[in-house]
Scaffold this motif. Structure first.
Motif, PDB file in Angstrom:
ATOM      1  N   ALA A 116      -8.522   1.734   5.464  1.00  0.00           N
ATOM      2  CA  ALA A 116      -7.875   0.984   4.388  1.00  0.00           C
ATOM      3  C   ALA A 116      -6.759   1.801   3.766  1.00  0.00           C
ATOM      4  O   ALA A 116      -6.840   3.028   3.684  1.00  0.00           O
ATOM      5  CB  ALA A 116      -8.901   0.632   3.315  1.00  0.00           C
ATOM      6  N   ALA A 117      -5.713   1.120   3.353  1.00  0.00           N
ATOM      7  CA  ALA A 117      -4.640   1.759   2.582  1.00  0.00           C
ATOM      8  C   ALA A 117      -4.308   0.828   1.430  1.00  0.00           C
ATOM      9  O   ALA A 117      -4.230  -0.390   1.596  1.00  0.00           O
ATOM     10  CB  ALA A 117      -3.409   1.970   3.453  1.00  0.00           C
ATOM     11  N   VAL A 118      -4.151   1.419   0.247  1.00  0.00           N
ATOM     12  CA  VAL A 118      -3.927   0.617  -0.946  1.00  0.00           C
ATOM     13  C   VAL A 118      -2.608   1.035  -1.585  1.00  0.00           C
ATOM     14  O   VAL A 118      -2.295   2.224  -1.639  1.00  0.00           O
ATOM     15  CB  VAL A 118      -5.106   0.818  -1.930  1.00  0.00           C
ATOM     16  CG1 VAL A 118      -4.768   0.301  -3.318  1.00  0.00           C
ATOM     17  CG2 VAL A 118      -6.365   0.129  -1.400  1.00  0.00           C
ATOM     18  N   THR A 150      -4.004  -4.751  12.081  1.00  0.00           N
ATOM     19  CA  THR A 150      -4.632  -4.103  13.233  1.00  0.00           C
ATOM     20  C   THR A 150      -4.334  -2.609  13.283  1.00  0.00           C
ATOM     21  O   THR A 150      -4.937  -1.859  14.034  1.00  0.00           O
ATOM     22  CB  THR A 150      -4.154  -4.755  14.554  1.00  0.00           C
ATOM     23  OG1 THR A 150      -2.727  -4.825  14.503  1.00  0.00           O
ATOM     24  CG2 THR A 150      -4.727  -6.148  14.706  1.00  0.00           C
ATOM     25  N   ASP A 151      -3.359  -2.184  12.479  1.00  0.00           N
ATOM     26  CA  ASP A 151      -2.989  -0.772  12.497  1.00  0.00           C
ATOM     27  C   ASP A 151      -2.371  -0.407  11.149  1.00  0.00           C
ATOM     28  O   ASP A 151      -1.923  -1.284  10.420  1.00  0.00           O
ATOM     29  CB  ASP A 151      -1.952  -0.545  13.611  1.00  0.00           C
ATOM     30  CG  ASP A 151      -2.101   0.839  14.224  1.00  0.00           C
ATOM     31  OD1 ASP A 151      -2.758   1.691  13.594  1.00  0.00           O
ATOM     32  OD2 ASP A 151      -1.546   1.052  15.318  1.00  0.00           O
ATOM     33  N   LEU A 152      -2.321   0.877  10.847  1.00  0.00           N
ATOM     34  CA  LEU A 152      -1.667   1.331   9.616  1.00  0.00           C
ATOM     35  C   LEU A 152      -0.561   2.314   9.984  1.00  0.00           C
ATOM     36  O   LEU A 152      -0.685   3.053  10.961  1.00  0.00           O
ATOM     37  CB  LEU A 152      -2.689   2.012   8.694  1.00  0.00           C
ATOM     38  CG  LEU A 152      -3.736   1.083   8.055  1.00  0.00           C
ATOM     39  CD1 LEU A 152      -4.817   1.897   7.364  1.00  0.00           C
ATOM     40  CD2 LEU A 152      -3.089   0.121   7.056  1.00  0.00           C
ATOM     41  N   LYS A 160      -0.921  11.147   8.201  1.00  0.00           N
ATOM     42  CA  LYS A 160      -0.872  10.683   6.799  1.00  0.00           C
ATOM     43  C   LYS A 160      -0.404   9.236   6.742  1.00  0.00           C
ATOM     44  O   LYS A 160       0.606   8.885   7.354  1.00  0.00           O
ATOM     45  CB  LYS A 160       0.141  11.520   6.014  1.00  0.00           C
ATOM     46  CG  LYS A 160      -0.373  12.848   5.583  1.00  0.00           C
ATOM     47  CD  LYS A 160       0.247  13.227   4.225  1.00  0.00           C
ATOM     48  CE  LYS A 160      -0.333  14.503   3.717  1.00  0.00           C
ATOM     49  NZ  LYS A 160       0.069  15.661   4.528  1.00  0.00           N
ATOM     50  N   ILE A 161      -1.105   8.438   5.959  1.00  0.00           N
ATOM     51  CA  ILE A 161      -0.687   7.043   5.815  1.00  0.00           C
ATOM     52  C   ILE A 161       0.596   6.983   4.998  1.00  0.00           C
ATOM     53  O   ILE A 161       0.683   7.597   3.931  1.00  0.00           O
ATOM     54  CB  ILE A 161      -1.785   6.208   5.120  1.00  0.00           C
ATOM     55  CG1 ILE A 161      -3.032   6.166   5.996  1.00  0.00           C
ATOM     56  CG2 ILE A 161      -1.287   4.796   4.821  1.00  0.00           C
ATOM     57  CD1 ILE A 161      -4.207   5.456   5.373  1.00  0.00           C
ATOM     58  N   MET A 162       1.578   6.240   5.469  1.00  0.00           N
ATOM     59  CA  MET A 162       2.831   6.118   4.716  1.00  0.00           C
ATOM     60  C   MET A 162       2.777   4.892   3.820  1.00  0.00           C
ATOM     61  O   MET A 162       3.220   3.803   4.189  1.00  0.00           O
ATOM     62  CB  MET A 162       4.012   6.064   5.679  1.00  0.00           C
ATOM     63  CG  MET A 162       4.147   7.381   6.431  1.00  0.00           C
ATOM     64  SD  MET A 162       5.682   7.502   7.318  1.00  0.00           S
ATOM     65  CE  MET A 162       6.879   7.619   5.994  1.00  0.00           C
ATOM     66  N   ARG A 163       2.257   5.107   2.652  1.00  0.00           N
ATOM     67  CA  ARG A 163       2.080   3.998   1.705  1.00  0.00           C
ATOM     68  C   ARG A 163       3.417   3.395   1.281  1.00  0.00           C
ATOM     69  O   ARG A 163       3.495   2.220   0.966  1.00  0.00           O
ATOM     70  CB  ARG A 163       1.322   4.485   0.482  1.00  0.00           C
ATOM     71  CG  ARG A 163      -0.109   4.796   0.786  1.00  0.00           C
ATOM     72  CD  ARG A 163      -0.944   4.946  -0.464  1.00  0.00           C
ATOM     73  NE  ARG A 163      -2.277   5.380  -0.079  1.00  0.00           N
ATOM     74  CZ  ARG A 163      -2.552   6.612   0.325  1.00  0.00           C
ATOM     75  NH1 ARG A 163      -1.602   7.527   0.379  1.00  0.00           N
ATOM     76  NH2 ARG A 163      -3.776   6.927   0.683  1.00  0.00           N
ATOM     77  N   ARG A 164       4.448   4.244   1.275  1.00  0.00           N
ATOM     78  CA  ARG A 164       5.779   3.783   0.893  1.00  0.00           C
ATOM     79  C   ARG A 164       6.191   2.559   1.716  1.00  0.00           C
ATOM     80  O   ARG A 164       6.753   1.598   1.193  1.00  0.00           O
ATOM     81  CB  ARG A 164       6.725   4.965   1.136  1.00  0.00           C
ATOM     82  CG  ARG A 164       8.184   4.687   1.156  1.00  0.00           C
ATOM     83  CD  ARG A 164       8.952   6.011   1.212  1.00  0.00           C
ATOM     84  NE  ARG A 164       8.892   6.709   2.500  1.00  0.00           N
ATOM     85  CZ  ARG A 164       9.583   6.353   3.586  1.00  0.00           C
ATOM     86  NH1 ARG A 164      10.347   5.288   3.565  1.00  0.00           N
ATOM     87  NH2 ARG A 164       9.490   7.047   4.707  1.00  0.00           N
ATOM     88  N   VAL A 185      11.656  -3.139   5.229  1.00  0.00           N
ATOM     89  CA  VAL A 185      10.905  -1.900   5.367  1.00  0.00           C
ATOM     90  C   VAL A 185      11.852  -0.719   5.557  1.00  0.00           C
ATOM     91  O   VAL A 185      12.799  -0.785   6.334  1.00  0.00           O
ATOM     92  CB  VAL A 185       9.921  -2.025   6.545  1.00  0.00           C
ATOM     93  CG1 VAL A 185       9.267  -0.692   6.845  1.00  0.00           C
ATOM     94  CG2 VAL A 185       8.872  -3.083   6.224  1.00  0.00           C
ATOM     95  N   GLY A 186      11.575   0.352   4.809  1.00  0.00           N
ATOM     96  CA  GLY A 186      12.443   1.531   4.835  1.00  0.00           C
ATOM     97  C   GLY A 186      12.338   2.324   6.128  1.00  0.00           C
ATOM     98  O   GLY A 186      11.783   1.856   7.133  1.00  0.00           O
ATOM     99  N   ASN A 187      12.828   3.517   6.064  1.00  0.00           N
ATOM    100  CA  ASN A 187      12.909   4.401   7.221  1.00  0.00           C
ATOM    101  C   ASN A 187      11.553   4.656   7.884  1.00  0.00           C
ATOM    102  O   ASN A 187      10.625   5.173   7.261  1.00  0.00           O
ATOM    103  CB  ASN A 187      13.506   5.721   6.724  1.00  0.00           C
ATOM    104  CG  ASN A 187      13.862   6.620   7.858  1.00  0.00           C
ATOM    105  OD1 ASN A 187      13.300   6.524   8.943  1.00  0.00           O
ATOM    106  ND2 ASN A 187      14.810   7.498   7.607  1.00  0.00           N
ATOM    107  N   THR A 188      11.463   4.294   9.196  1.00  0.00           N
ATOM    108  CA  THR A 188      10.180   4.457   9.889  1.00  0.00           C
ATOM    109  C   THR A 188      10.235   5.601  10.898  1.00  0.00           C
ATOM    110  O   THR A 188       9.373   5.713  11.767  1.00  0.00           O
ATOM    111  CB  THR A 188       9.786   3.151  10.635  1.00  0.00           C
ATOM    112  OG1 THR A 188      10.868   2.815  11.507  1.00  0.00           O
ATOM    113  CG2 THR A 188       9.541   2.019   9.682  1.00  0.00           C
TER     114      THR A 188
END
Ligand code: 6R9
Length: 645
Positions: A544-546, A599-601, A608-612, A623-626
């Protein structure tokens, strides 16, 4: 000039009479800066009743562990009650309580002293002594304030747990603080329905792993509850029969007053510790300087719940220590109708109203004809707290509620700071919609760049506090390392607040929100990590990411992205089940507004999850720089599943 700068330079001078009558004048800034320790010593001796005077003003020989007003002795409850009665103000109303169903009660200072004395005697009988901890899990009823003051009177620290928190949250706080007694109620009223509280206490204590010996139960709703003989006692019986005489002891200036848990960047809430002498000094100074308190004529109303720091400092301790008459309201602003707050202002002739921007934005949505039906001319000063107030809401508050006559004090502070830190002095500064402006006299803050060496540029930087202050937290309960690490390790000997800010050309401060993984939902702090751990603890969730997504009403809203376990159905029902799970696990305020099943984060190569990036999705932005993503196609897949849900 661009539109924003034009907006930002618009100011509102204090009304002439207000400025002339103000408790604190312009020279105070300079006076305080000339010698800030003497300034605080002077304020403390003027505003606090010390039973024994202090010697050294500040002991900072072992930073970041501060001692203020060294060797002084006082009793905080004596300062909130006895001294007003002794001064002949026993008949002044201290609390006008308005229950949600429409019941009301008032207490004069003499009556409140009697109630607090009875409660202190009851707690003593239950074995509570100076140095102990008592957990308070109550709705916004007078007994909450009475319980806090009874603990303070005995030199025991209270740990107030917001009534909207779950039994698990209550249990972990009871265990961490090692509370011996819990004070609760059968239930409370929320949007006309009685909701229960006592079952959450029963559940929290059912594991047998807490040190709680007694539970004191206030009867509020009269609903059926379970009872544990020998452990549970009715407040009405025990306190009802206790003597209303209680001789108080005086305690050291650094005796703990309370622990209040607040969300940090990790999942585990921090027990913020406050002590007595410094806390009371700054809380009282802010009543005088920021709220321009006039105890003989003001009617003060802070709408916060005592479960939050605002309720500690500006419902219980500040207004009562200052000898004010105040309003305490149990319920929500729209029960039974959307004019309830304004009806209360009219009924009690409130002069000073202190509320959160989220509530103001909600009232804006309901329309100005609602407050328009009530007489709000008693108001003379308005306050805002909890999150940045956007200029539009500020102007509405100023025009519709304040009739363009009331200065607005936008007060920046934190659970950790104990009292106001940055706020305009209402009789001195011309206020600016959306800016908290300047530190109060005696406080020194800065906005710095990432290195901490230089002042931040026009785009903003990090807010730091340069010097110790009287009401600063004294630590994190039982965790000195985390205290140092969280607040004092980023920059040497400087307090790192976790807030982004910028200064405008006048040097006035504008807040930009948190710079860490702390969200601000309706003025309440929630950590992304805490909600993520709750979600992954559910058997249907693997990851999960919040994120906190901008929300028109609540400032930020909780949005969750979850990966579900194999075989679990990707359906609205599953998403709803997970929302409810968080609500039950942490409390209704933590319940995500949206749960997106993905299905993925998005993760960096180091995992590290990129919450940004998720925040961009949650806020419907491109969506910003990936570039730093391990797999750059992830975001497309996520956007597709979000569009579907
Ligand atoms: C008192 C309280 C503290 C965090 C703080 C900041 C935000 C509070 C604010 C504000 C901008 C204001 N905050 N007041 N941001 N302008 N006037 O709210 O304490 O619950 O600990 O929250 O709230 O981000 O760091 P607490």
């Amino acid at each position: 000039m661009t539109e924003t700068t034009a907006e930002q330079t618009e100011t509102f001078a204090p009304p002439e009479q207000f400025a002339a009558d103000a408790n604190v004048k312009a020279d105070e800034y300079e006076r305080a800066e000339a010698d800030y320790l003497s300034f605080w010593a002077e304020q403390s001796r003027e505003l606090v009743d010390w039973n024994e005077d202090f010697g050294e003003v500040l002991d900072w020989t072992n930073p970041p562990f501060a001692k203020w007003f060294v060797g002084g002795k006082l009793n905080v409850a004596f300062n909130c009650l006895d001294r007003h009665v002794i001064a002949g103000n026993g008949d002044r109303v201290a609390i006008n309580f308005e229950g949600e169903p429409g019941d009301s009660r008032s207490f004069t200072y003499a009556q409140l002293l009697a109630e607090v004395s009875k409660t202190a005697n009851t707690l003593t009988e239950l074995g509570v002594k100076a140095g102990d901890r008592v957990a308070i899990y109550l709705p916004m009823i007078p007994e909450a304030i009475i319980s806090m003051l009874a603990c303070a009177r005995l030199g025991a620290a209270h740990s107030v747990v917001f009534g909207g928190f779950s039994s698990d949250a209550l249990r972990s706080r009871i265990i961490d603080a090692e509370a011996r007694v819990v004070i609760t109620a059968d239930g409370s009223y929320r949007r006309t329905k009685p909701t229960s509280l006592k079952p959450a206490v029963d559940e929290a204590l059912s594991h047998g792993d807490t040190p709680v010996e007694h539970v004191l139960v206030v009867k509020r709703t009269g609903q059926d509850i379970d009872w544990v003989d020998g452990r549970d006692q009715w407040w009405e019986q025990s306190v009802g029969q206790a003597s209303d005489q209680h001789e108080c002891e005086f305690f050291d200036s650094e005796n703990p007053l309370f622990i209040l848990y607040t969300s940090g960047t990790t999942g585990k809430p921090k027990g913020i510790l406050h002590t007595t002498g410094g806390y009371l000094t700054q809380v009282l100074y802010s009543m005088k300087a920021v709220f321009d308190a006039k105890p003989e004529t003001d009617v003060f109303w802070c709408t916060a719940d005592v479960g939050w720091v605002t309720g500690h400092s500006y419902v219980t301790y500040g207004p009562l220590a200052a000898g004010m008459t105040q309003v305490v309201y149990e319920g929500t602003p729209d029960t039974p109708h959307q004019g309830r707050w304004w009806e209360i202002v009219e009924k009690y002739k409130v002069t000073t109203l202190y509320a959160a921007p989220t509530a103001i934005r909600t009232c804006m949505k309901w329309g100005e004809e609602v407050p328009g039906k009530y007489d709000l001319t008693s108001l003379r000063l308005l306050g805002s707290v909890g999150e940045p107030i956007n200029p539009e809401a500020w102007r509405w508050y100023h025009r519709v509620i304040g009739g363009e006559r009331c200065p607005i004090v936008d007060t920046w502070w934190q659970t950790e700071t104990g009292a106001h830190m940055i706020a305009p002095l209402p009789g001195v500064l011309s206020t600016k919609p959306g800016s908290s402006q300047r530190p109060i006299p005696g406080i020194s803050v800065d906005v710095v760049d990432d290195s901490g060496e230089n002042p931040a540029g026009p785009e903003g930087g990090l807010l730091v506090i340069r010097r110790p202050w009287p009401s600063m937290l004294r630590g994190i309960w039982k965790d000195p390392e985390r205290f140092k690490e969280t607040y004092w390790s980023r920059f040497e000997d400087t307090y790192f607040a976790g807030d982004g800010a910028r200064r405008d050309d006048d040097g006035d401060i504008w807040f930009l929100g948190r710079v860490d993984d702390v969200m601000n939902v309706s003025g309440h702090r929630l950590s992304t990590a805490e909600i993520e751990s709750s979600l992954v603890a559910h058997p249907k969730v693997t990851e999960a990411a919040v994120v906190g997504a901008a929300d028109e009403t609540s400032g930020q809203a909780v949005v969750a992205f979850v990966i579900i376990a194999n075989g679990v159905e990707d359906s609205p029902e599953t998403a709803e089940e997970l929302r409810q799970h968080v609500g039950k696990d942490i409390g209704p305020i933590a319940k995500p507004k949206k749960v997106h099943i993905v299905t993925d984060l998005p993760k960096t190569r180091s995992g590290k999850i990129m919450r940004r990036l998720l925040k961009d999705v949650a806020e419907n932005r491109e969506v910003g720089n990936t570039m730093t993503l391990a797999d750059s196609s992830v975001m497309e897949t996520i956007e597709k599943s979000v569009a579907k849900s």
